[in-house]
Enzyme design. Structure first.
Site, short mmCIF file in Angstrom:
data_model
loop_
_atom_site.label_atom_id
_atom_site.label_comp_id
_atom_site.label_asym_id
_atom_site.label_seq_id
_atom_site.Cartn_x
_atom_site.Cartn_y
_atom_site.Cartn_z
N ASP A 25 0.70 -1.14 0.26
CA ASP A 25 -0.13 -0.05 -0.13
C ASP A 25 0.79 1.26 0.03
O ASP A 25 0.44 2.31 0.48
CB ASP A 25 -0.84 -0.10 1.34
N LYS A 108 -6.14 -5.09 -3.37
CA LYS A 108 -6.75 -5.74 -2.13
C LYS A 108 -7.93 -5.06 -1.69
O LYS A 108 -8.08 -4.12 -1.91
CB LYS A 108 -5.60 -6.08 -0.93
N CYS A 141 -2.35 -2.64 7.46
CA CYS A 141 -2.36 -3.70 6.35
C CYS A 141 -1.01 -4.34 6.52
O CYS A 141 -0.91 -5.56 6.00
CB CYS A 141 -2.39 -2.92 5.08
#
Ligand code: ZN
Length: 195
Positions: A25, A108, A141
């Site tokens: 991310d 995701k 995450c």
């Protein structure tokens, strides 16, 4: 209650053919000052991630990027507000770390990069056993992905100069969980050797 000592980063050697570098991310919404959920400590991790990425590429290590990727009205927006909306600037990986065409990019749905995605299948096909995980946010995450990987018996390596969080507590909590609960190895980008 007992005081917890976090482990010191260790020098490690990992087998290039059985390892993937996962960059979690590092998207504009999290890692760029104009992003919607900017993590102020994230830009400082870019040089370490870049160095690790270059080293991994040279060694032929599999490179996997994850992108948080939401449709309009995603329920997660009730928690965080709108972020990482599919096909917007905010969902793109930051310029400094742009993926190359041969890299794997996994979009995701939630914090865990394995949840509802083909990530496990992709890693198994490539014969990957070890995951070096960097990115943001450390206790969200990154941690969920590391935990989900550890439950699948991948070996986790966490270079702490390549992860970022909103608070010092969150950072420490992520390091503690990865080392204590998931038996991952705490390391640093310059202490990893791909062999
Ligand atoms: Zn999200």
């Amino acid at each position: 209650m007992e005081q917890v000592e976090l482990p010191e980063p260790r020098a490690v050697e990992v087998d290039s053919r059985k390892t993937a570098l996962i960059i979690v991310d590092m998207q504009n919404d999290f890692a760029h000052p104009n992003g919607r959920l900017f993590v102020p400590t994230a830009p400082a991790t870019i040089p370490a991630i870049k160095a690790l990425l270059d080293k991994a590429r040279k060694a032929g290590v599999m490179i996997v990027y994850t992108q948080d990727w939401h449709g309009y009205n995603d329920p997660e927006f009730k928690i965080w507000g709108e972020h990482a909306v599919a096909n917007t600037w905010g969902a793109e990986v930051v310029d400094e770390l742009k993926p190359e065409p041969s890299d794997t990019v996994v979009k995701k749905l939630r914090y865990d990069a394995f949840y509802g995605t083909p990530l496990e299948h992709i890693l198994r096909l490539a014969g990957v056993e070890n995951l070096v995980i960097v990115g943001t946010v450390a206790n969200i995450c990154v941690l969920h992905t590391a935990g989900s990987a550890a439950l699948r018996w991948f070996n986790i390596y966490l270079p702490i100069d390549g992860i970022s969080a909103l608070t010092d507590f969150d950072m420490k909590a992520a390091i503690r969980q990865v080392s204590f609960l998931y038996r991952g190895t705490i390391t640093r980008s310059d202490l990893i050797r791909f062999v």
